[in-house]
Scaffold this motif. Sequence first.
Motif, mmCIF file in Angstrom:
data_model
loop_
_atom_site.group_PDB
_atom_site.id
_atom_site.type_symbol
_atom_site.label_atom_id
_atom_site.label_comp_id
_atom_site.label_asym_id
_atom_site.label_seq_id
_atom_site.Cartn_x
_atom_site.Cartn_y
_atom_site.Cartn_z
ATOM 1 N N ALA A 683 22.286 5.004 -41.706
ATOM 2 C CA ALA A 683 22.243 4.262 -42.979
ATOM 3 C C ALA A 683 20.938 4.486 -43.718
ATOM 4 C CB ALA A 683 22.442 2.763 -42.721
ATOM 5 N N THR A 684 19.855 4.803 -42.977
ATOM 6 C CA THR A 684 18.535 4.956 -43.586
ATOM 7 C C THR A 684 17.946 6.288 -43.182
ATOM 8 O OG1 THR A 684 18.183 2.562 -43.444
ATOM 9 C CG2 THR A 684 16.230 3.951 -43.819
ATOM 10 N N SER A 685 17.516 7.075 -44.142
ATOM 11 C CA SER A 685 16.884 8.351 -43.836
ATOM 12 C C SER A 685 15.600 8.117 -43.057
ATOM 13 C CB SER A 685 16.574 9.111 -45.136
ATOM 14 O OG SER A 685 17.759 9.408 -45.845
ATOM 15 N N GLY A 686 15.303 9.056 -42.117
ATOM 16 C CA GLY A 686 14.087 8.915 -41.330
ATOM 17 C C GLY A 686 14.093 9.844 -40.131
ATOM 18 N N THR A 687 13.108 9.619 -39.229
ATOM 19 C CA THR A 687 12.996 10.417 -38.010
ATOM 20 C C THR A 687 13.682 9.668 -36.877
ATOM 21 O OG1 THR A 687 10.887 11.349 -38.741
ATOM 22 C CG2 THR A 687 11.409 11.503 -36.387
ATOM 23 N N TYR A 688 14.600 10.368 -36.195
ATOM 24 C CA TYR A 688 15.365 9.735 -35.128
ATOM 25 C C TYR A 688 15.165 10.512 -33.826
ATOM 26 C CZ TYR A 688 17.565 6.830 -38.633
ATOM 27 O OH TYR A 688 17.772 5.905 -39.632
ATOM 28 N N LYS A 689 14.975 9.743 -32.760
ATOM 29 C CA LYS A 689 14.723 10.348 -31.435
ATOM 30 C C LYS A 689 15.978 10.221 -30.567
ATOM 31 C CE LYS A 689 11.511 10.253 -27.503
ATOM 32 N NZ LYS A 689 10.279 9.624 -26.951
ATOM 33 N N PHE A 690 16.424 11.385 -30.051
ATOM 34 C CA PHE A 690 17.574 11.446 -29.150
ATOM 35 C C PHE A 690 17.027 11.589 -27.729
ATOM 36 C CE2 PHE A 690 19.066 12.565 -33.236
ATOM 37 C CZ PHE A 690 20.446 12.427 -33.304
ATOM 38 N N SER A 691 17.292 10.605 -26.870
ATOM 39 C CA SER A 691 16.776 10.611 -25.494
ATOM 40 C C SER A 691 17.941 10.700 -24.507
ATOM 41 C CB SER A 691 15.955 9.354 -25.209
ATOM 42 O OG SER A 691 14.817 9.305 -26.039
ATOM 43 N N LEU A 692 17.845 11.670 -23.600
ATOM 44 C CA LEU A 692 18.895 11.877 -22.592
ATOM 45 C C LEU A 692 18.304 11.601 -21.213
ATOM 46 C CD1 LEU A 692 21.883 13.059 -22.332
ATOM 47 C CD2 LEU A 692 20.755 15.139 -21.528
ATOM 48 N N ASP A 693 18.822 10.581 -20.524
ATOM 49 C CA ASP A 693 18.385 10.238 -19.169
ATOM 50 C C ASP A 693 19.340 10.914 -18.183
ATOM 51 O OD1 ASP A 693 17.761 9.148 -16.696
ATOM 52 O OD2 ASP A 693 17.507 7.113 -17.465
ATOM 53 N N GLY A 694 18.824 11.945 -17.486
ATOM 54 C CA GLY A 694 19.657 12.701 -16.552
ATOM 55 C C GLY A 694 19.486 12.277 -15.111
ATOM 56 N N SER A 695 19.145 11.020 -14.862
ATOM 57 C CA SER A 695 19.008 10.548 -13.479
ATOM 58 C C SER A 695 20.284 10.829 -12.699
ATOM 59 C CB SER A 695 18.680 9.048 -13.458
ATOM 60 O OG SER A 695 17.438 8.804 -14.098
ATOM 61 N N ASP A 696 21.431 10.610 -13.325
ATOM 62 C CA ASP A 696 22.703 11.101 -12.801
ATOM 63 C C ASP A 696 23.061 12.305 -13.655
ATOM 64 O OD1 ASP A 696 25.277 11.733 -12.086
ATOM 65 O OD2 ASP A 696 26.030 9.684 -12.152
ATOM 66 N N SER A 697 22.830 13.509 -13.124
ATOM 67 C CA SER A 697 22.956 14.710 -13.947
ATOM 68 C C SER A 697 24.387 14.972 -14.409
ATOM 69 C CB SER A 697 22.434 15.925 -13.181
ATOM 70 O OG SER A 697 23.185 16.125 -11.999
ATOM 71 N N THR A 698 25.381 14.392 -13.734
ATOM 72 C CA THR A 698 26.782 14.598 -14.131
ATOM 73 C C THR A 698 27.269 13.547 -15.120
ATOM 74 O OG1 THR A 698 27.631 13.299 -12.264
ATOM 75 C CG2 THR A 698 27.292 15.662 -11.910
ATOM 76 N N ALA A 699 26.508 12.458 -15.292
ATOM 77 C CA ALA A 699 26.880 11.393 -16.239
ATOM 78 C C ALA A 699 25.608 10.875 -16.905
ATOM 79 C CB ALA A 699 27.631 10.265 -15.534
ATOM 80 N N PRO A 700 24.939 11.714 -17.697
ATOM 81 C CA PRO A 700 23.681 11.295 -18.319
ATOM 82 C C PRO A 700 23.915 10.203 -19.362
ATOM 83 C CG PRO A 700 24.409 13.382 -19.231
ATOM 84 C CD PRO A 700 25.337 13.069 -18.093
ATOM 85 N N ILE A 701 22.822 9.534 -19.719
ATOM 86 C CA ILE A 701 22.899 8.422 -20.677
ATOM 87 C C ILE A 701 22.091 8.790 -21.917
ATOM 88 C CG2 ILE A 701 22.296 6.014 -21.087
ATOM 89 C CD1 ILE A 701 22.749 5.549 -18.077
ATOM 90 N N LEU A 702 22.721 8.658 -23.075
ATOM 91 C CA LEU A 702 22.098 9.029 -24.343
ATOM 92 C C LEU A 702 21.767 7.781 -25.159
ATOM 93 C CD1 LEU A 702 21.338 11.342 -26.351
ATOM 94 C CD2 LEU A 702 23.636 11.043 -27.322
ATOM 95 N N THR A 703 20.563 7.805 -25.745
ATOM 96 C CA THR A 703 20.131 6.732 -26.657
ATOM 97 C C THR A 703 19.483 7.367 -27.877
ATOM 98 O OG1 THR A 703 19.628 5.349 -24.721
ATOM 99 C CG2 THR A 703 18.815 4.590 -26.858
ATOM 100 N N VAL A 704 19.793 6.848 -29.059
ATOM 101 C CA VAL A 704 19.180 7.316 -30.306
ATOM 102 C C VAL A 704 18.482 6.136 -30.978
ATOM 103 C CG1 VAL A 704 19.550 8.410 -32.549
ATOM 104 C CG2 VAL A 704 20.954 9.082 -30.586
ATOM 105 N N VAL A 705 17.197 6.333 -31.301
ATOM 106 C CA VAL A 705 16.425 5.248 -31.938
ATOM 107 C C VAL A 705 15.688 5.808 -33.149
ATOM 108 C CG1 VAL A 705 16.128 3.986 -29.765
ATOM 109 C CG2 VAL A 705 14.392 5.648 -30.497
ATOM 110 N N LEU A 706 15.395 4.916 -34.106
ATOM 111 C CA LEU A 706 14.585 5.272 -35.266
ATOM 112 C C LEU A 706 13.123 5.237 -34.867
ATOM 113 C CD1 LEU A 706 14.298 5.803 -38.349
ATOM 114 C CD2 LEU A 706 14.249 3.295 -38.647
ATOM 115 N N VAL A 707 12.399 6.315 -35.154
ATOM 116 C CA VAL A 707 10.978 6.380 -34.816
ATOM 117 C C VAL A 707 10.193 5.628 -35.891
ATOM 118 C CG1 VAL A 707 8.993 7.897 -34.429
ATOM 119 C CG2 VAL A 707 11.290 8.590 -33.679
ATOM 120 N N PRO A 708 9.370 4.635 -35.511
ATOM 121 C CA PRO A 708 8.631 3.842 -36.509
ATOM 122 C C PRO A 708 7.713 4.734 -37.359
ATOM 123 C CG PRO A 708 8.529 2.823 -34.334
ATOM 124 C CD PRO A 708 9.129 4.181 -34.146
#
Length: 708
Positions: A683-708
């Motif tokens: 909804a708002t233009s800006g810098t966004y960080k895509f973080s992939l947690d591969g602790s379980d390499s077959t089912a990683p967890i993705l989070t996207v946040v707006l960088v302040p």
Amino acid sequence: MSTYMKKLLTTLLFACSAAVLSSCGGDQVGLSGTADSVLVCKAPETITEDGTACELVIVPCNYPEVANEQGLCVMDIGAWPDGANGITMPEPEYIPKDGEVVLYYALTSGEYTGWGLHAFNEGTCTSWSMFDAPGGETTGTSWGIPIDPVGVDPNFGVYWVLDTTVNKNCGNWIPYNFDAGVQVQFTAIAPLADEIENPTNRFFLLEGLGIVFPHPRTFESLVVPGGSTLICEDPQILNEAGDACIDDPTALETFVPGEATLYLKGSFNEWTTNEEYVFEYSEGVYTMVTSLPASADDYSFKIADDLWSEPTSFGATATEELVVVGEGKTLVVGEDVGQNITMTVSADANYQFIFDATDPELPVLTVIEVPLNRVMYVKGTLNEWSNTQAMVYEGDNIYTSTFVLEATDYEFKVADANWTDDTNFGAAAGDEALELDTTKSLVFGEGVAQNITLTITDAGNYKFTLDATDPSAPILTVNNAAPYGATEMYVKGSMNEWSNLQAMEYLGDNIYSSTYTLDVTAYEFKVADADWTEATNFGAATGEEALELATAKSLVFGEGIAQNMTLDITVPGDYTFTLDATDPAAPVITVTQVLPYGATVMYVKGTMNEWSNAQEMVYEGNNVYSSEYELDAASYEFKVADADWSETTNFGAATGDEALELDIAKSLVFGEGVAQNITLDIATSGTYKFSLDGSDSTAPILTVVLVP
């Protein structure tokens, strides 16, 4: 010749009643009355007209077949009765003189250009006077240099005249055409010992038959009235009735390692199927050993099954026929592709042929020189006295085998597959017990070599080492296969308060390993046993304390000599400490960062970058990868994957759960057709960080946040 067998001349009735099973010895306890059953007769028996019994109906043999002692019809090899079946047998044109034998070979084509004779003295057959007895300098003709024929008889084919010794017994001979690569596929034997077997001093062999006739025979004379005699060309054979040529049902259509019995066939064994040259098989690898004398000429050979089946007739690629001792050679199959393999032998020696077919389409042959003339095994209560694991020849007269052993008592010997007397090694009587890490000289022979006894107190991997420098008295040692035996090794330092909390895992092949989760800081450590024993207290040499990641360092041992190693960690996460103890006194350590996807580079790929590999994700540590993107207010689709969209690292959303919300973690799935494009609304233009947690390499967890 007809290969079917006619039945005997008497009729035998088998009086097992079809109505009462118990009359045939088949009492059925618990049943009352009688049971009607259909009588089934096994071929060649047939059921009688009244259906109560089986009978064997016999018809007489038709000449030239006669009944043998069992009443089965076989081809008569005696003198031909004049006029039998309307045939008067012609006289051969050559009359042998005293001390001569004439050998005939008839081809259906009547074309004998290029045909010659291989003759030799071997075993009990030593009658050809032109050769020395077995063991002499010359025992027969060299393959490829045949004896030329004396002539061609119009009725009986090409023939050779050979002189015999005074005390004749029998003679071996093989007609062949070297240039055409055709030969009789067995050794013909001419019996010469008495006038019953040798009444004419002439022997007759006909194409396609396995019979040597001591009296004249033509193809016409072999026809059985009422039947038919066919001569089938290899690889076809006669059917059971003898009236048609069929593909040999035992011939292999495909090569499946383990299902095919393979032989070494070559110039050293007349290219025949010989049990002395059979390969032993285990887990995709065929192995055999043979003794070869030095030869001025190269040996030629192939690896094949007994029938020379097309899929299992292995040879060399054209122009690459020579196999070099100690070097692997990939073999090929096919009559027009696989050439005879050649090998140079300059000294008498034992040679082990190792045919590695773990990849059946690219099998590799390696030939090595070995001290013992057979494939060796450790056989005992540790493996049910089986031949399942051949000892590996390491070179320098050393054979080894490694076994996983439980804590118990064992008995065993070291022997070849067939317990051959001179390679059946055990302990001398009264000296059966073997201690770990102690050498024992072995003796051989049935009744001489006793079972060796061994007590294992600590379960683990144990290495059996046979030193065959003296092949008649080899020396055996058994020790723990781990370089430090039962001694456990530890990485001890500031990462674990210099404790023994986590022993290194022994992975085999002299490798120990431990993995630690490390923070960003500087560490000091050593590798040692639990008690800091002098000989296993390993560290860095003075002045070489610093250890770099992914860089091997050779260690030294001893109090005051081995210094603490230092390691600076700049990225938090898991790190593996690997100790290579191939040289137990100077092991080599390497520390590597453990990444969920190893060396594979991961990307966020979607509509924000035209699904490209333009920007790699950065590894931050603790199993987390990240990428930052400048995004406009819009809707996006994307995935997380490697550069090539590999199946196991092609991550997306589960079907029906494609939408990703900012600041909310989403577990991903992988696989083509399974992982769907992830959708993200900005909804708002800006810098966004895509973080992939591969602790379980077959089912990683993705989070996207707006960088302040």
